[in-house]
Design a protein around this motif. Structure first.
Motif, PDB file in Angstrom:
ATOM      1  N   MET A 194     -55.202  -3.427 -26.612  1.00 25.60           N
ATOM      2  CA  MET A 194     -55.894  -2.650 -25.620  1.00 25.60           C
ATOM      3  C   MET A 194     -55.384  -1.215 -25.677  1.00 25.60           C
ATOM      4  SD  MET A 194     -56.519  -3.418 -21.685  1.00 25.60           S
ATOM      5  CE  MET A 194     -58.137  -2.872 -21.345  1.00 25.60           C
ATOM      6  N   LEU A 195     -56.283  -0.280 -25.423  1.00 25.36           N
ATOM      7  CA  LEU A 195     -55.897   1.131 -25.426  1.00 25.36           C
ATOM      8  C   LEU A 195     -55.448   1.565 -24.038  1.00 25.36           C
ATOM      9  CD1 LEU A 195     -58.695   2.730 -27.622  1.00 25.36           C
ATOM     10  CD2 LEU A 195     -56.407   1.990 -28.314  1.00 25.36           C
ATOM     11  N   TYR A 196     -54.446   2.437 -24.035  1.00 24.38           N
ATOM     12  CA  TYR A 196     -53.939   3.023 -22.801  1.00 24.38           C
ATOM     13  C   TYR A 196     -53.832   4.530 -22.987  1.00 24.38           C
ATOM     14  CZ  TYR A 196     -52.788  -1.672 -21.365  1.00 24.38           C
ATOM     15  OH  TYR A 196     -52.873  -2.997 -21.025  1.00 24.38           O
ATOM     16  N   ALA A 197     -54.260   5.261 -21.962  1.00 23.73           N
ATOM     17  CA  ALA A 197     -54.098   6.709 -21.931  1.00 23.73           C
ATOM     18  C   ALA A 197     -52.865   7.018 -21.096  1.00 23.73           C
ATOM     19  CB  ALA A 197     -55.333   7.370 -21.323  1.00 23.73           C
ATOM     20  N   LEU A 198     -51.955   7.793 -21.674  1.00 22.13           N
ATOM     21  CA  LEU A 198     -50.778   8.265 -20.955  1.00 22.13           C
ATOM     22  C   LEU A 198     -51.075   9.702 -20.550  1.00 22.13           C
ATOM     23  CD1 LEU A 198     -48.029   7.020 -23.457  1.00 22.13           C
ATOM     24  CD2 LEU A 198     -49.233   5.722 -21.705  1.00 22.13           C
ATOM     25  N   LEU A 199     -51.213   9.934 -19.255  1.00 26.40           N
ATOM     26  CA  LEU A 199     -51.510  11.258 -18.718  1.00 26.40           C
ATOM     27  C   LEU A 199     -50.211  11.799 -18.132  1.00 26.40           C
ATOM     28  CD1 LEU A 199     -54.713   9.980 -17.010  1.00 26.40           C
ATOM     29  CD2 LEU A 199     -54.678  11.491 -18.986  1.00 26.40           C
ATOM     30  N   CYS A 200     -49.618  12.727 -18.839  1.00 24.11           N
ATOM     31  CA  CYS A 200     -48.276  13.211 -18.503  1.00 24.11           C
ATOM     32  C   CYS A 200     -48.351  14.646 -17.995  1.00 24.11           C
ATOM     33  CB  CYS A 200     -47.382  13.162 -19.731  1.00 24.11           C
ATOM     34  SG  CYS A 200     -47.401  11.573 -20.605  1.00 24.11           S
ATOM     35  N   ASN A 201     -47.733  14.886 -16.853  1.00 23.60           N
ATOM     36  CA  ASN A 201     -47.686  16.226 -16.273  1.00 23.60           C
ATOM     37  C   ASN A 201     -46.249  16.726 -16.299  1.00 23.60           C
ATOM     38  OD1 ASN A 201     -50.494  16.539 -15.318  1.00 23.60           O
ATOM     39  ND2 ASN A 201     -49.973  14.721 -14.143  1.00 23.60           N
ATOM     40  N   ASP A 202     -46.050  17.907 -16.889  1.00 24.19           N
ATOM     41  CA  ASP A 202     -44.715  18.487 -16.973  1.00 24.19           C
ATOM     42  C   ASP A 202     -44.232  18.963 -15.608  1.00 24.19           C
ATOM     43  OD1 ASP A 202     -45.187  18.177 -19.682  1.00 24.19           O
ATOM     44  OD2 ASP A 202     -44.923  20.294 -20.187  1.00 24.19           O
ATOM     45  N   LYS A 203     -42.925  18.949 -15.433  1.00 31.40           N
ATOM     46  CA  LYS A 203     -42.326  19.580 -14.263  1.00 31.40           C
ATOM     47  C   LYS A 203     -42.491  21.094 -14.407  1.00 31.40           C
ATOM     48  CE  LYS A 203     -38.740  16.067 -13.676  1.00 31.40           C
ATOM     49  NZ  LYS A 203     -37.316  15.779 -13.892  1.00 31.40           N
ATOM     50  N   PRO A 204     -42.808  21.776 -13.335  1.00 28.44           N
ATOM     51  CA  PRO A 204     -42.904  23.237 -13.414  1.00 28.44           C
ATOM     52  C   PRO A 204     -41.585  23.843 -13.899  1.00 28.44           C
ATOM     53  CG  PRO A 204     -43.747  22.438 -11.309  1.00 28.44           C
ATOM     54  CD  PRO A 204     -43.091  21.268 -11.997  1.00 28.44           C
ATOM     55  N   GLY A 205     -41.692  24.885 -14.707  1.00 29.44           N
ATOM     56  CA  GLY A 205     -40.508  25.581 -15.185  1.00 29.44           C
ATOM     57  C   GLY A 205     -39.729  24.854 -16.266  1.00 29.44           C
ATOM     58  N   HIS A 206     -40.320  23.852 -16.892  1.00 28.60           N
ATOM     59  CA  HIS A 206     -39.623  23.064 -17.907  1.00 28.60           C
ATOM     60  C   HIS A 206     -40.153  23.292 -19.322  1.00 28.60           C
ATOM     61  CE1 HIS A 206     -37.655  21.146 -14.598  1.00 28.60           C
ATOM     62  NE2 HIS A 206     -37.000  20.333 -15.401  1.00 28.60           N
ATOM     63  N   LEU A 207     -40.779  24.439 -19.567  1.00 30.31           N
ATOM     64  CA  LEU A 207     -41.321  24.707 -20.902  1.00 30.31           C
ATOM     65  C   LEU A 207     -40.227  24.652 -21.964  1.00 30.31           C
ATOM     66  CD1 LEU A 207     -43.649  25.430 -22.775  1.00 30.31           C
ATOM     67  CD2 LEU A 207     -43.258  27.843 -22.198  1.00 30.31           C
ATOM     68  N   GLN A 208     -39.044  25.169 -21.660  1.00 28.47           N
ATOM     69  CA  GLN A 208     -37.974  25.168 -22.659  1.00 28.47           C
ATOM     70  C   GLN A 208     -37.552  23.745 -23.020  1.00 28.47           C
ATOM     71  OE1 GLN A 208     -37.057  28.097 -24.263  1.00 28.47           O
ATOM     72  NE2 GLN A 208     -36.263  26.571 -25.689  1.00 28.47           N
ATOM     73  N   VAL A 209     -37.563  22.831 -22.056  1.00 27.22           N
ATOM     74  CA  VAL A 209     -37.260  21.422 -22.348  1.00 27.22           C
ATOM     75  C   VAL A 209     -38.276  20.891 -23.347  1.00 27.22           C
ATOM     76  CG1 VAL A 209     -37.129  19.083 -21.373  1.00 27.22           C
ATOM     77  CG2 VAL A 209     -36.167  21.027 -20.114  1.00 27.22           C
ATOM     78  N   ARG A 210     -39.540  21.207 -23.135  1.00 26.55           N
ATOM     79  CA  ARG A 210     -40.600  20.783 -24.051  1.00 26.55           C
ATOM     80  C   ARG A 210     -40.345  21.346 -25.449  1.00 26.55           C
ATOM     81  NH1 ARG A 210     -45.965  19.084 -24.627  1.00 26.55           N
ATOM     82  NH2 ARG A 210     -46.093  18.415 -22.463  1.00 26.55           N
ATOM     83  N   LEU A 211     -40.064  22.632 -25.523  1.00 30.34           N
ATOM     84  CA  LEU A 211     -39.852  23.273 -26.823  1.00 30.34           C
ATOM     85  C   LEU A 211     -38.632  22.697 -27.536  1.00 30.34           C
ATOM     86  CD1 LEU A 211     -40.624  26.974 -25.824  1.00 30.34           C
ATOM     87  CD2 LEU A 211     -42.142  25.347 -26.984  1.00 30.34           C
ATOM     88  N   ASP A 212     -37.556  22.476 -26.788  1.00 28.15           N
ATOM     89  CA  ASP A 212     -36.327  21.954 -27.387  1.00 28.15           C
ATOM     90  C   ASP A 212     -36.464  20.519 -27.872  1.00 28.15           C
ATOM     91  OD1 ASP A 212     -35.131  24.381 -26.764  1.00 28.15           O
ATOM     92  OD2 ASP A 212     -34.031  23.606 -25.025  1.00 28.15           O
ATOM     93  N   THR A 213     -37.375  19.760 -27.288  1.00 28.44           N
ATOM     94  CA  THR A 213     -37.512  18.332 -27.581  1.00 28.44           C
ATOM     95  C   THR A 213     -38.721  18.038 -28.462  1.00 28.44           C
ATOM     96  OG1 THR A 213     -36.650  18.039 -25.334  1.00 28.44           O
ATOM     97  CG2 THR A 213     -37.398  16.076 -26.426  1.00 28.44           C
ATOM     98  N   ARG A 214     -39.507  19.049 -28.786  1.00 27.60           N
ATOM     99  CA  ARG A 214     -40.780  18.855 -29.482  1.00 27.60           C
ATOM    100  C   ARG A 214     -40.638  18.104 -30.800  1.00 27.60           C
ATOM    101  NH1 ARG A 214     -44.441  21.459 -33.048  1.00 27.60           N
ATOM    102  NH2 ARG A 214     -46.594  21.073 -32.403  1.00 27.60           N
ATOM    103  N   ALA A 215     -39.680  18.479 -31.635  1.00 30.39           N
ATOM    104  CA  ALA A 215     -39.537  17.823 -32.944  1.00 30.39           C
ATOM    105  C   ALA A 215     -39.265  16.327 -32.784  1.00 30.39           C
ATOM    106  CB  ALA A 215     -38.439  18.498 -33.762  1.00 30.39           C
ATOM    107  N   ALA A 216     -38.372  15.973 -31.865  1.00 32.88           N
ATOM    108  CA  ALA A 216     -38.067  14.553 -31.641  1.00 32.88           C
ATOM    109  C   ALA A 216     -39.284  13.822 -31.084  1.00 32.88           C
ATOM    110  CB  ALA A 216     -36.877  14.415 -30.692  1.00 32.88           C
ATOM    111  N   HIS A 217     -40.018  14.475 -30.194  1.00 34.21           N
ATOM    112  CA  HIS A 217     -41.243  13.893 -29.628  1.00 34.21           C
ATOM    113  C   HIS A 217     -42.261  13.606 -30.734  1.00 34.21           C
ATOM    114  CE1 HIS A 217     -44.885  13.587 -27.144  1.00 34.21           C
ATOM    115  NE2 HIS A 217     -45.377  14.618 -27.807  1.00 34.21           N
ATOM    116  N   LEU A 218     -42.484  14.581 -31.606  1.00 37.91           N
ATOM    117  CA  LEU A 218     -43.453  14.388 -32.695  1.00 37.91           C
ATOM    118  C   LEU A 218     -43.007  13.292 -33.648  1.00 37.91           C
ATOM    119  CD1 LEU A 218     -44.433  18.095 -33.461  1.00 37.91           C
ATOM    120  CD2 LEU A 218     -45.702  16.401 -32.111  1.00 37.91           C
TER     121      LEU A 218
END
Length: 96
Positions: free
Chosen positions: A1-25
């Motif tokens: 079965m397919l599931y959609a994960l709808l994820c909302n970032d915490k405000p002000g956490h862009l750097q966390v996203r950038l720092d973790t992007r490679a591991a996420h991908l």
């Protein structure tokens, strides 16, 4: 079965996203055929502020496990993650 994960970032956490992007991908690519597609939501400033990830999982518990093991989730990036069963009805490459 397919599931959609709808994820909302915490405000002000862009750097966390950038720092973790490679591991996420790497994590998403490691899901193989279980990953159907994924990408970031963008804010009015064109910067990422969340994610849409569609996965194939046996049940909602499996989808929750995939979501919880995402490096973004482990890094505390998300304010919320909504996991919803999803039917890929239009332009599904797997349908005949």
């Amino acid at each position: 079965m397919l599931y959609a994960l709808l994820c909302n970032d915490k405000p002000g956490h862009l750097q966390v996203r950038l720092d973790t992007r490679a591991a996420h991908l790497d994590y998403l690519n490691g899901l193989g055929d279980r990953l159907k597609f994924a990408g970031p939501f963008l804010g009015d400033d064109s910067k990422p502020n969340g994610s849409l990830v569609v996965i194939d999982a046996a049940d909602v518990a499996g989808a929750r496990e995939i979501a919880a093991n995402d490096p973004y989730a482990k890094a505390g990036l998300f304010a919320s993650v909504d996991i919803r069963p999803w039917n890929w009805a239009i332009k599904n490459p797997d349908s005949k």
